[in-house]
Design an enzyme around this catalytic site. Structure first.
Site, mmCIF file in Angstrom:
data_model
loop_
_atom_site.group_PDB
_atom_site.id
_atom_site.type_symbol
_atom_site.label_atom_id
_atom_site.label_comp_id
_atom_site.label_asym_id
_atom_site.label_seq_id
_atom_site.Cartn_x
_atom_site.Cartn_y
_atom_site.Cartn_z
ATOM 1 N N GLU A 1 29.142 -3.788 100.948
ATOM 2 C CA GLU A 1 29.491 -4.695 99.849
ATOM 3 C C GLU A 1 30.657 -5.608 100.235
ATOM 4 O O GLU A 1 30.708 -6.758 99.818
ATOM 5 C CB GLU A 1 29.839 -3.859 98.606
ATOM 6 C CG GLU A 1 30.207 -4.645 97.372
ATOM 7 C CD GLU A 1 29.047 -5.460 96.770
ATOM 8 O OE1 GLU A 1 27.911 -5.372 97.261
ATOM 9 O OE2 GLU A 1 29.311 -6.198 95.802
ATOM 10 N N THR B 1 20.679 -19.744 91.720
ATOM 11 C CA THR B 1 21.395 -18.686 92.427
ATOM 12 C C THR B 1 20.694 -17.334 92.346
ATOM 13 O O THR B 1 21.128 -16.362 92.954
ATOM 14 C CB THR B 1 22.865 -18.598 91.941
ATOM 15 O OG1 THR B 1 23.600 -17.777 92.847
ATOM 16 C CG2 THR B 1 22.954 -18.055 90.536
HETATM 17 C C1 DMJ Z 1 22.284 -12.315 92.064
HETATM 18 O O1 DMJ Z 1 22.093 -12.006 90.742
HETATM 19 C C2 DMJ Z 1 22.676 -13.746 92.243
HETATM 20 O O2 DMJ Z 1 22.455 -14.107 93.553
HETATM 21 C C3 DMJ Z 1 24.103 -14.016 91.890
HETATM 22 O O3 DMJ Z 1 24.490 -15.334 92.166
HETATM 23 C C4 DMJ Z 1 25.011 -13.095 92.640
HETATM 24 N N1 DMJ Z 1 24.587 -11.756 92.672
HETATM 25 C C5 DMJ Z 1 23.243 -11.343 92.656
HETATM 26 C C6 DMJ Z 1 22.708 -10.801 93.943
HETATM 27 O O4 DMJ Z 1 23.558 -10.198 94.763
#
Ligand code: DMJ
Length: 656
Positions: free
Chosen positions: A525, A636
């Site tokens: 992480e 995202t």
């Molecule tokens: C996802 O939900 C999206 O990529 C977000 O921007 C960040 N975290 C998670 C995946 O790790």
């Protein structure tokens, strides 16, 4: 006889009644009236009777007006809608106003005629809604001329009435530079190629993840593969089916037709918005709204558009703050608040309020309701104006005063997708949103100057910044930045282009190192660069891997940019590791320690594993014209949203 001769003085009654009888009758009548009136209040549901007394209002079936935002009625689903997912004009618009707003809109938006003819509907019925099928999928051959006319048309579901459609799906599709799923030239060239087999393997993983979810957790937000049950979590305010909505476009892309139909049917029949819990504005936006928008753009299915818009309306109360910067938590019933952990509840988080732009512009595009675009334009305005320490954007901002609350800057968690959405806003606007472009390159410049580092061992990384002091660590989340910088390199100033390409490659290499230096070949992480240790986690609490996508996301972008085979090699290492350490009997699970080859599973198949990790892997092993970056930007959560190729300069205020 006497009686006949002597007239009796009794006043004539219309019914021939005598006074006592008449009295009794009136008494009975008034009793009856009282009884009926009382019954109005005693009936279990007086809505039908109310309709007799109240002036009828224009209301869409299954929708109920609950409030108004910026003059637009907000609608909510009634309990048990009579018909699933009716096709309706954009919520908040009656026909006249929708036509008026459509006239104002240009580009893709034309509300001129229904999208489908009756023939199309007939053909869709006879072919089992052929247009729902992913491109290239074999459909039952439609019969006759009517069916032939329907080919390539936007689909109408049999049960949906043919009504005006506010978005010209055909015009949109005709402007794409590439077929959505590409030409798949590699399949015809090399039907047995290694890359094809690799792609098939990833498809099998998706199928397995989906089937496991379906078997043990259908309708719940996530699958728990060890306990073989579902989990709702606390991010979605009572909304269900996060895995389903996050999976729709991946299933479509991989041509998992049966699974896509199962997912779609669930959305039609079971995805209800009449919930009243507390939700994360950000998570609902990127997963649910992003997922629904993509599903709509890929299929033209109205149900996805309507649900995306209705859900978008439920998020609007979050923006009721003095600055218009939304709070992070929206209570679907009433209030809003900031996260308790975000500066004792006083702050909104950069990555959260900064990652709404793409989806909200599309909500306006698909609904004609300007309120969505206005909200994100206002966020942009606040951020543009505010002073930035050394040109950097701190992670916490007060939605009340509009001031930064702490000088913590990160390209990983809390900051990440804000930067991503700047460059993607530029790209999604077909390179017309110059403000977003300028903000992106200015921010990147500041990051380069103040956060970028090279370790003694030669690894390039982006540190975190706390009021001028650096934390020499990178989160897994920050590993998306290799891909982002690659994506933005082409439009940088001439003298910076090569530099950004190289930087993207170096950061991606560092992230690969964080995987390569673990026993499982999966990354932790967070990883550090100090005390002689590089690209490794320094404590158990940072050693977990929860099926995150950011590293393979960067591999995908770097592959598309360079075609350097190393990215496919690295991607395949991830596939192998996922199979070895994360696959369980009933789905994929995160692991608690990437440095232990005896996996301890966390019992969660995250929704983003299906939305992002497997999608990016699949794209990595596909041709570049599958979801071409000329036509699509990924939000995202890896949901593809189309670039606006409209030739019209005045489209929706130029926001897309
Ligand atoms: C996802 O939900 C999206 O990529 C977000 O921007 C960040 N975290 C998670 C995946 O790790």
């Amino acid at each position: 006889m006497l009686m006949r001769k002597v007239p009796v003085f009794v006043p004539a009654s219309p019914w021939g009644l005598r006074l006592p009888q008449k009295f009794l009758f009136l008494l009975f009548l008034s009793g009856l009236v009282t009884l009926c009136f009382g019954a109005l209040f005693l009936l279990p549901n007086s809505s039908r009777l109310k309709r007799l007394f109240l002036a009828p209002r224009t209301q869409q079936p299954g929708l109920e007006v609950v409030a108004e935002v910026a003059g637009h009625p907000l609608v909510r689903e009634q309990e048990s809608p009579p018909n699933p997912a009716p096709a309706v004009p954009a919520p908040g618009e009656d026909d006249a106003s929708s036509q008026a707003s459509a006239r104002r809109r240009k580009g893709w938006l034309r509300r001129t005629h229904p999208t489908g003819t009756r023939e199309m509907a007939t053909a869709a019925r006879s072919s089992g809604s052929s247009a729902l099928r992913p491109q290239g999928a074999t459909a039952p051959r439609p019969q006759g001329a009517t069916a032939a006319r329907s080919s390539g048309s936007a689909p109408l579901r049999p049960q949906e009435p043919s009504i005006p459609f506010s978005f010209d799906f055909h015009a949109f599709r005709s402007r794409l530079r590439h077929p959505v799923l590409g030409t798949r030239a590699d399949e015809s060239k090399e039907p047995q190629s290694l890359v094809r087999a690799q792609r098939e393997k990833i498809k099998e993983m998706m199928q397995f993840a989906w089937q496991s979810y379906k078997r043990y957790a259908m309708g719940k937000n996530e699958l728990r593969p060890l306990t073989k049950d579902g989990y709702e979590g606390n991010m979605f305010g009572g909304l269900s089916g996060a895995t389903i909505i996050d999976s729709l476009d991946t299933l479509y892309l991989m041509e998992l037709q049966e699974e896509f139909q199962e997912a779609k049917a669930w959305v039609e029949e079971n995805f209800h918005l009449n919930v009243s819990g507390e939700a994360s504005l950000f998570e609902v936006n990127i997963r649910y709204i992003g997922g629904l928008l993509s599903a709509f753009y890929l299929t033209g299915e109205e149900v996805f558009r309507i649900k995306a818009i209705k859900l978008g309306e439920k998020l609007l109360p979050a923006f009721n703050t003095p600055t218009g910067i939304p709070k992070g938590v929206v209570n679907f019933k009433s209030s809003i608040r900031s996260w308790g952990w975000a500066m004792a509840g006083s702050s909104s988080v950069l990555a959260e309020f900064g990652s709404l732009h793409l989806e909200f512009l599309h909500l306006t595009e698909l609904s004609g309701n300007q309120v969505f675009a206005e909200k994100v334009r206002n966020i942009r305005k606040v951020l543009r104006k505010i002073d930035k320490p050394f040109g950097l954007y701190p992670n916490f901002l007060s939605p009340v005063s509009g001031n930064w609350m702490q000088h913590h800057v990160s390209v990983g968690g809390l900051g990440d997708s804000f930067y991503e959405y700047l460059i993607k806003s530029w790209l999604m606007s077909a390179k017309t949103d110059v403000e977003a472009k300028d903000m992106y390159y200015e921010a990147l410049e500041a990051i380069e100057t103040h956060l970028l580092n090279v370790s003694p061992g030669g690894l390039t990384y982006i540190a975190e910044w706390r009021g001028g002091v650096l934390d020499h660590k990178m989160g897994h989340l920050a590993c998306f930045s290799g891909g982002m910088i690659a994506l933005g390199a082409e439009d940088a100033k001439e003298e910076k282009r090569a530099r950004y390409r190289e930087l993207a490659a170096q950061i991606t290499k560092t992230c690969h190192e964080s995987y390569a230096r673990s026993d499982t070949k999966l990354g932790p992480e967070a990883f550090w660069f100090n005390s002689g240790r590089e690209a490794v986690a320094t404590q158990l609490s940072e050693s977990y891997y929860i099926l995150r996508p950011e590293v393979v996301e960067s591999y995908m972008y770097l592959w598309r940019q360079t075609h350097d085979p190393i990215y496919r090699e690295w991607g395949w290492e991830v596939v192998t590791a996922l199979e070895k350490y994360c696959r369980t009997e009933a789905g994929f699970s995160g692991i608690q320690d990437v440095y232990s080859s005896i996996p301890s599973h966390d019992n969660k198949q995250q929704t983003f594993f299906l939305a992002e990790t497997l999608k990016y892997l699949y794209l990595l092993f596909s041709e570049d014209d599958m979801l071409s970056l000329e036509d699509w930007v990924f939000n995202t959560e890896a949901h593809p949203l189309p670039v606006n190729h409209s030739d019209s300069p005045g489209r929706v205020g130029g926001q897309l």
